[in-house]
Enzyme design. Sequence first.
Site, PDB file in Angstrom:
ATOM      1  N   HIS A 179     -61.260  51.293 129.916  1.00 35.06           N
ATOM      2  CA  HIS A 179     -62.066  52.666 130.539  1.00 35.06           C
ATOM      3  C   HIS A 179     -62.173  53.797 129.391  1.00 35.06           C
ATOM      4  O   HIS A 179     -61.203  54.135 128.776  1.00 35.06           O
ATOM      5  CB  HIS A 179     -61.479  53.202 131.733  1.00 35.06           C
ATOM      6  CG  HIS A 179     -61.333  52.459 132.778  1.00 35.06           C
ATOM      7  ND1 HIS A 179     -62.263  52.462 133.773  1.00 35.06           N
ATOM      8  CD2 HIS A 179     -60.491  51.392 133.199  1.00 35.06           C
ATOM      9  CE1 HIS A 179     -62.000  51.681 134.649  1.00 35.06           C
ATOM     10  NE2 HIS A 179     -60.838  51.061 134.326  1.00 35.06           N
TER      11      HIS A 179
ATOM     12  N   HIS B  70     -59.829  45.300 130.874  1.00 33.84           N
ATOM     13  CA  HIS B  70     -61.042  46.128 130.370  1.00 33.84           C
ATOM     14  C   HIS B  70     -60.362  47.537 129.895  1.00 33.84           C
ATOM     15  O   HIS B  70     -59.276  47.945 130.669  1.00 33.84           O
ATOM     16  CB  HIS B  70     -61.955  46.233 131.695  1.00 33.84           C
ATOM     17  CG  HIS B  70     -61.405  46.598 132.734  1.00 33.84           C
ATOM     18  ND1 HIS B  70     -60.663  45.633 133.743  1.00 33.84           N
ATOM     19  CD2 HIS B  70     -61.650  47.828 133.738  1.00 33.84           C
ATOM     20  CE1 HIS B  70     -60.470  46.203 134.874  1.00 33.84           C
ATOM     21  NE2 HIS B  70     -60.780  47.487 134.936  1.00 33.84           N
TER      22      HIS B  70
END
Length: 170
Positions: A158, A156
């Site tokens: 950010h 992922h």
Amino acid sequence: MKGLKNGMSSVSRRNITQRLVVFASHLPSSSSSSSDSTSMASEKQAALATAPSDADAPTIFDKIINKEIPSNVVYEDDKVFAFRDINPQAPTHILIIPKVKDGLTGLSKAEERHFEILGRLLYTAKLIAKQEGLDDGFRVVINDGPKGCQSVYHIHVHLLGGRQMNWPPG
């Protein structure tokens, strides 16, 4: 645990339980007096408590993608899903994830076959930054492994913005 398939091993159940503990650690507490350093310490503790598991094991992000856990979605297409972090470290803090993990638990696990989705994640960060009005700048972060403070083993990105970032970052 309710909702788990009967054929799931105790190791898989333990991994899911650990992930739920990490997820719960990200929920806002009733105390509003916690400082950024306390928040950072809890992030570090959560990352160190979460051991990487089987690349195909479901993560909390799989439940978010499948809408089993609610999220504040800011972007979605056929390959990427993005939502606001529940423990924001900046006024704008969005997580951008691939809808299909395909063994990509972290950047260190990337293979040539992941080339397209990695580029797609970064390009999506740019699109969302524009959508969020982060014209003065933003930061993109990918945590990798326990010492990189990764707490969910589903790659992922950010996207952080809305304030002046500092250097060095960590």
